[in-house]
Design a protein around this motif. Structure first.
Motif, PDB file in Angstrom:
ATOM      1  N   VAL A  25      14.905 -36.691  -1.597  1.00  0.00           N
ATOM      2  CA  VAL A  25      15.916 -37.669  -1.153  1.00  0.00           C
ATOM      3  C   VAL A  25      17.279 -36.962  -1.012  1.00  0.00           C
ATOM      4  CG1 VAL A  25      17.194 -39.759  -1.811  1.00  0.00           C
ATOM      5  CG2 VAL A  25      14.730 -39.682  -2.087  1.00  0.00           C
ATOM      6  N   GLU A  26      17.574 -36.090  -1.960  1.00  0.00           N
ATOM      7  CA  GLU A  26      18.843 -35.332  -1.876  1.00  0.00           C
ATOM      8  C   GLU A  26      18.883 -34.519  -0.589  1.00  0.00           C
ATOM      9  OE1 GLU A  26      19.738 -34.724  -6.666  1.00  0.00           O
ATOM     10  OE2 GLU A  26      18.777 -33.130  -5.514  1.00  0.00           O
ATOM     11  N   SER A  27      17.732 -33.899  -0.297  1.00  0.00           N
ATOM     12  CA  SER A  27      17.641 -33.095   0.924  1.00  0.00           C
ATOM     13  C   SER A  27      17.803 -33.978   2.179  1.00  0.00           C
ATOM     14  CB  SER A  27      16.300 -32.361   0.919  1.00  0.00           C
ATOM     15  OG  SER A  27      15.946 -31.976   2.192  1.00  0.00           O
ATOM     16  N   LEU A  28      17.166 -35.142   2.156  1.00  0.00           N
ATOM     17  CA  LEU A  28      17.280 -36.072   3.294  1.00  0.00           C
ATOM     18  C   LEU A  28      18.739 -36.501   3.484  1.00  0.00           C
ATOM     19  CD1 LEU A  28      14.226 -38.496   2.865  1.00  0.00           C
ATOM     20  CD2 LEU A  28      14.649 -36.988   4.789  1.00  0.00           C
ATOM     21  N   MET A  29      19.410 -36.780   2.379  1.00  0.00           N
ATOM     22  CA  MET A  29      20.811 -37.212   2.440  1.00  0.00           C
ATOM     23  C   MET A  29      21.697 -36.095   2.988  1.00  0.00           C
ATOM     24  SD  MET A  29      21.331 -40.345   1.646  1.00  0.00           S
ATOM     25  CE  MET A  29      23.080 -40.382   1.312  1.00  0.00           C
ATOM     26  N   HIS A  30      21.414 -34.864   2.542  1.00  0.00           N
ATOM     27  CA  HIS A  30      22.211 -33.731   3.010  1.00  0.00           C
ATOM     28  C   HIS A  30      22.045 -33.566   4.529  1.00  0.00           C
ATOM     29  CE1 HIS A  30      24.097 -29.813   3.151  1.00  0.00           C
ATOM     30  NE2 HIS A  30      23.030 -29.340   3.764  1.00  0.00           N
ATOM     31  N   ARG A  31      20.769 -33.604   4.974  1.00  0.00           N
ATOM     32  CA  ARG A  31      20.515 -33.441   6.412  1.00  0.00           C
ATOM     33  C   ARG A  31      21.104 -34.607   7.209  1.00  0.00           C
ATOM     34  NH1 ARG A  31      14.498 -32.888   6.985  1.00  0.00           N
ATOM     35  NH2 ARG A  31      14.353 -33.230   4.760  1.00  0.00           N
ATOM     36  N   ALA A  32      21.039 -35.796   6.632  1.00  0.00           N
ATOM     37  CA  ALA A  32      21.615 -36.969   7.315  1.00  0.00           C
ATOM     38  C   ALA A  32      23.115 -36.771   7.521  1.00  0.00           C
ATOM     39  CB  ALA A  32      21.353 -38.230   6.493  1.00  0.00           C
ATOM     40  N   LYS A  33      23.805 -36.287   6.482  1.00  0.00           N
ATOM     41  CA  LYS A  33      25.261 -36.097   6.594  1.00  0.00           C
ATOM     42  C   LYS A  33      25.589 -35.026   7.622  1.00  0.00           C
ATOM     43  CE  LYS A  33      26.381 -37.748   1.987  1.00  0.00           C
ATOM     44  NZ  LYS A  33      26.534 -37.376   0.590  1.00  0.00           N
ATOM     45  N   VAL A  34      24.781 -33.941   7.641  1.00  0.00           N
ATOM     46  CA  VAL A  34      25.008 -32.865   8.621  1.00  0.00           C
ATOM     47  C   VAL A  34      24.846 -33.430  10.038  1.00  0.00           C
ATOM     48  CG1 VAL A  34      24.055 -30.693   9.511  1.00  0.00           C
ATOM     49  CG2 VAL A  34      24.346 -31.010   7.046  1.00  0.00           C
ATOM     50  N   ASN A  35      23.754 -34.179  10.237  1.00  0.00           N
ATOM     51  CA  ASN A  35      23.492 -34.746  11.567  1.00  0.00           C
ATOM     52  C   ASN A  35      24.557 -35.759  11.975  1.00  0.00           C
ATOM     53  OD1 ASN A  35      21.199 -33.282  12.174  1.00  0.00           O
ATOM     54  ND2 ASN A  35      19.855 -34.737  11.126  1.00  0.00           N
ATOM     55  N   LEU A  36      25.026 -36.532  11.009  1.00  0.00           N
ATOM     56  CA  LEU A  36      26.068 -37.525  11.313  1.00  0.00           C
ATOM     57  C   LEU A  36      27.353 -36.820  11.721  1.00  0.00           C
ATOM     58  CD1 LEU A  36      25.506 -40.182   8.484  1.00  0.00           C
ATOM     59  CD2 LEU A  36      25.177 -40.517  10.930  1.00  0.00           C
ATOM     60  N   ARG A  37      27.672 -35.731  11.040  1.00  0.00           N
ATOM     61  CA  ARG A  37      28.881 -34.960  11.381  1.00  0.00           C
ATOM     62  C   ARG A  37      28.785 -34.429  12.813  1.00  0.00           C
ATOM     63  NH1 ARG A  37      32.998 -33.648   8.253  1.00  0.00           N
ATOM     64  NH2 ARG A  37      32.870 -34.306   6.098  1.00  0.00           N
ATOM     65  N   LYS A  38      27.589 -33.913  13.144  1.00  0.00           N
ATOM     66  CA  LYS A  38      27.376 -33.385  14.505  1.00  0.00           C
ATOM     67  C   LYS A  38      27.604 -34.483  15.535  1.00  0.00           C
ATOM     68  CE  LYS A  38      23.948 -29.831  13.591  1.00  0.00           C
ATOM     69  NZ  LYS A  38      22.496 -29.635  13.542  1.00  0.00           N
ATOM     70  N   SER A  39      26.999 -35.623  15.259  1.00  0.00           N
ATOM     71  CA  SER A  39      27.085 -36.751  16.188  1.00  0.00           C
ATOM     72  C   SER A  39      28.542 -37.230  16.331  1.00  0.00           C
ATOM     73  CB  SER A  39      26.182 -37.863  15.670  1.00  0.00           C
ATOM     74  OG  SER A  39      26.315 -38.996  16.421  1.00  0.00           O
ATOM     75  N   LEU A  40      29.245 -37.304  15.191  1.00  0.00           N
ATOM     76  CA  LEU A  40      30.636 -37.769  15.216  1.00  0.00           C
ATOM     77  C   LEU A  40      31.542 -36.755  15.931  1.00  0.00           C
ATOM     78  CD1 LEU A  40      30.970 -39.260  11.600  1.00  0.00           C
ATOM     79  CD2 LEU A  40      30.875 -40.526  13.744  1.00  0.00           C
ATOM     80  N   GLU A  41      31.237 -35.482  15.708  1.00  0.00           N
ATOM     81  CA  GLU A  41      32.032 -34.429  16.352  1.00  0.00           C
ATOM     82  C   GLU A  41      31.912 -34.526  17.872  1.00  0.00           C
ATOM     83  OE1 GLU A  41      31.204 -30.600  14.662  1.00  0.00           O
ATOM     84  OE2 GLU A  41      32.542 -29.593  16.073  1.00  0.00           O
ATOM     85  N   GLN A  42      30.694 -34.776  18.309  1.00  0.00           N
ATOM     86  CA  GLN A  42      30.438 -34.938  19.749  1.00  0.00           C
ATOM     87  C   GLN A  42      31.248 -36.115  20.301  1.00  0.00           C
ATOM     88  OE1 GLN A  42      26.289 -35.412  20.377  1.00  0.00           O
ATOM     89  NE2 GLN A  42      26.306 -34.380  22.347  1.00  0.00           N
ATOM     90  N   HIS A  43      31.240 -37.197  19.557  1.00  0.00           N
ATOM     91  CA  HIS A  43      31.984 -38.382  19.974  1.00  0.00           C
ATOM     92  C   HIS A  43      33.489 -38.088  20.006  1.00  0.00           C
ATOM     93  CE1 HIS A  43      32.869 -42.648  20.430  1.00  0.00           C
ATOM     94  NE2 HIS A  43      33.868 -42.455  19.589  1.00  0.00           N
ATOM     95  N   TYR A  44      33.942 -37.346  19.025  1.00  0.00           N
ATOM     96  CA  TYR A  44      35.375 -36.996  18.918  1.00  0.00           C
ATOM     97  C   TYR A  44      35.817 -36.202  20.145  1.00  0.00           C
ATOM     98  CZ  TYR A  44      39.726 -35.372  16.758  1.00  0.00           C
ATOM     99  OH  TYR A  44      41.049 -35.119  16.473  1.00  0.00           O
ATOM    100  N   ARG A  45      34.938 -35.242  20.524  1.00  0.00           N
ATOM    101  CA  ARG A  45      35.265 -34.404  21.686  1.00  0.00           C
ATOM    102  C   ARG A  45      35.318 -35.217  22.976  1.00  0.00           C
ATOM    103  NH1 ARG A  45      31.488 -29.387  20.390  1.00  0.00           N
ATOM    104  NH2 ARG A  45      32.814 -28.353  18.868  1.00  0.00           N
ATOM    105  N   GLN A  46      34.425 -36.184  23.079  1.00  0.00           N
ATOM    106  CA  GLN A  46      34.362 -36.990  24.310  1.00  0.00           C
ATOM    107  C   GLN A  46      35.556 -37.928  24.436  1.00  0.00           C
ATOM    108  OE1 GLN A  46      30.576 -38.886  23.943  1.00  0.00           O
ATOM    109  NE2 GLN A  46      29.450 -37.144  24.777  1.00  0.00           N
TER     110      GLN A  46
END
Lengths: 112, 190
Positions: free
Chosen positions: B167-188
């Motif tokens: 679960v810790e690993s899932l949460m870590h990967r979720a946060k990484v993926n969310l950051r990527k997604s948000l960064e993309q949105h920020y750039r757009q």
């Protein structure tokens, strides 16, 4: 550099936006709606069963199955009857011969 | 009434016990479903389905886990089932839209606003929910149960039948993926 800082700050802010979120509440009268659904589910289960039975393919298949079972049991009872009748004939012959033998015995006994 | 007594009464078909159970856990079930499907009417539908299933199959509850854990599991399963059904419908609606039958609401649903989010965080939370929707299923469930329902990693692992470290690993990967997604949105947008 400043823009990167802004971006990171913004992302942190968004990621933490669910901190302190309160639990959403179900709409009022949830239990009443649930009970109505449960009743409906029970009705639909029976409807589904009757619907399945009244399907032509299911109805014809069941009818054929019942007829086949009838034919099977009829044939089986016929063969049982014929075995019984053969056994009965054997018994009759046996008893007749017994009568015959006893009568000959009696006849023999009568004569001095 | 303690959990074991309640379950025993439910198994006997006691209606007042069923009512008490529904009233105790309806918000928990509704909130979990809402966090996953992000549509209030669908969440209500799922919550009803969950309690219908509980009514029909409470006899199969063996008590190996907490009753609430069992409820969470049913809710997550039902929510994911509905998501899959909706995805199929969405694909069909997209194909239909190519032939002129336009249904934009089915293809692009509006942004989700969770009713429990503080007023000043509404916009950010809507953005986050949009990004959560893009996460792989397991990461999404772990993140939603932890952040929206406030479950601990131990409780999330019980619901997901996984270890705490996974679960810790899932949460870590979720946060990484969310950051990527948000960064993309920020750039757009900026």
């Amino acid at each position: 550099m400043k823009q990167e800082l802004n971006r990171d700050e913004w992302m942190d802010r968004v990621l933490n936006s669910l901190d302190g979120v309160e639990r959403a509440q179900a709409q009022p009268w949830f239990y009443t709606r649930l009970m109505a659904r449960l009743k409906k589910e029970e009705t639909t289960t029976w409807e589904r069963i009757s619907g399945l039975i009244s399907r032509p393919s299911v109805a014809i298949t069941s009818l054929c199955l019942v007829l086949l079972m009838n034919v099977f049991f009829l044939l089986q009872s016929d063969s049982d009857n014929s075995i019984n009748s053969v056994a009965q004939t054997d018994q009759v012959v046996e008893s007749e011969s017994l009568i015959a033998s006893s009568s000959s015995f009696d006849y023999e006994n009568i004569t001095p | 009434m303690d959990e074991r007594t309640l379950v025993d009464l439910l198994k006997q078909g006691d209606e007042s016990a069923f009512r008490e159970m529904v009233e105790t856990w309806q918000d928990m079930v509704y909130n979990t479903a809402l966090g996953i499907v992000q549509v209030p009417s669908d969440a209500e539908d799922i919550a009803q389905e969950v309690f219908v299933q509980v009514y029909q199959s409470v006899s199969s509850f063996k008590g190996d886990s907490k009753f609430s854990t069992w409820l969470y599991r049913i809710t997550v399963t039902k929510s994911l089932d509905l998501e899959r059904r909706k995805k199929r419908k969405k694909r069909f609606a997209f194909v239909k839209s190519l032939f002129g039958d336009d249904n934009q609401a089915a293809i692009h649903p509006p942004d989700f606003q969770h009713p429990g989010v503080q007023l000043d965080k509404k916009e950010d939370a809507a953005m986050l929910f949009k990004a959560i929707k893009e996460l792989p299923e397991n990461q999404r469930i772990a993140f939603t149960l932890h952040k929206v329902e406030g479950l601990s990693y131990q409780e999330v692992s019980d619901v997901m039948n996984a270890t705490v470290s996974s679960v810790e690993s899932l949460m870590h990967r979720a946060k990484v993926n969310l950051r990527k997604s948000l960064e993309q949105h920020y750039r757009q947008t900026r």
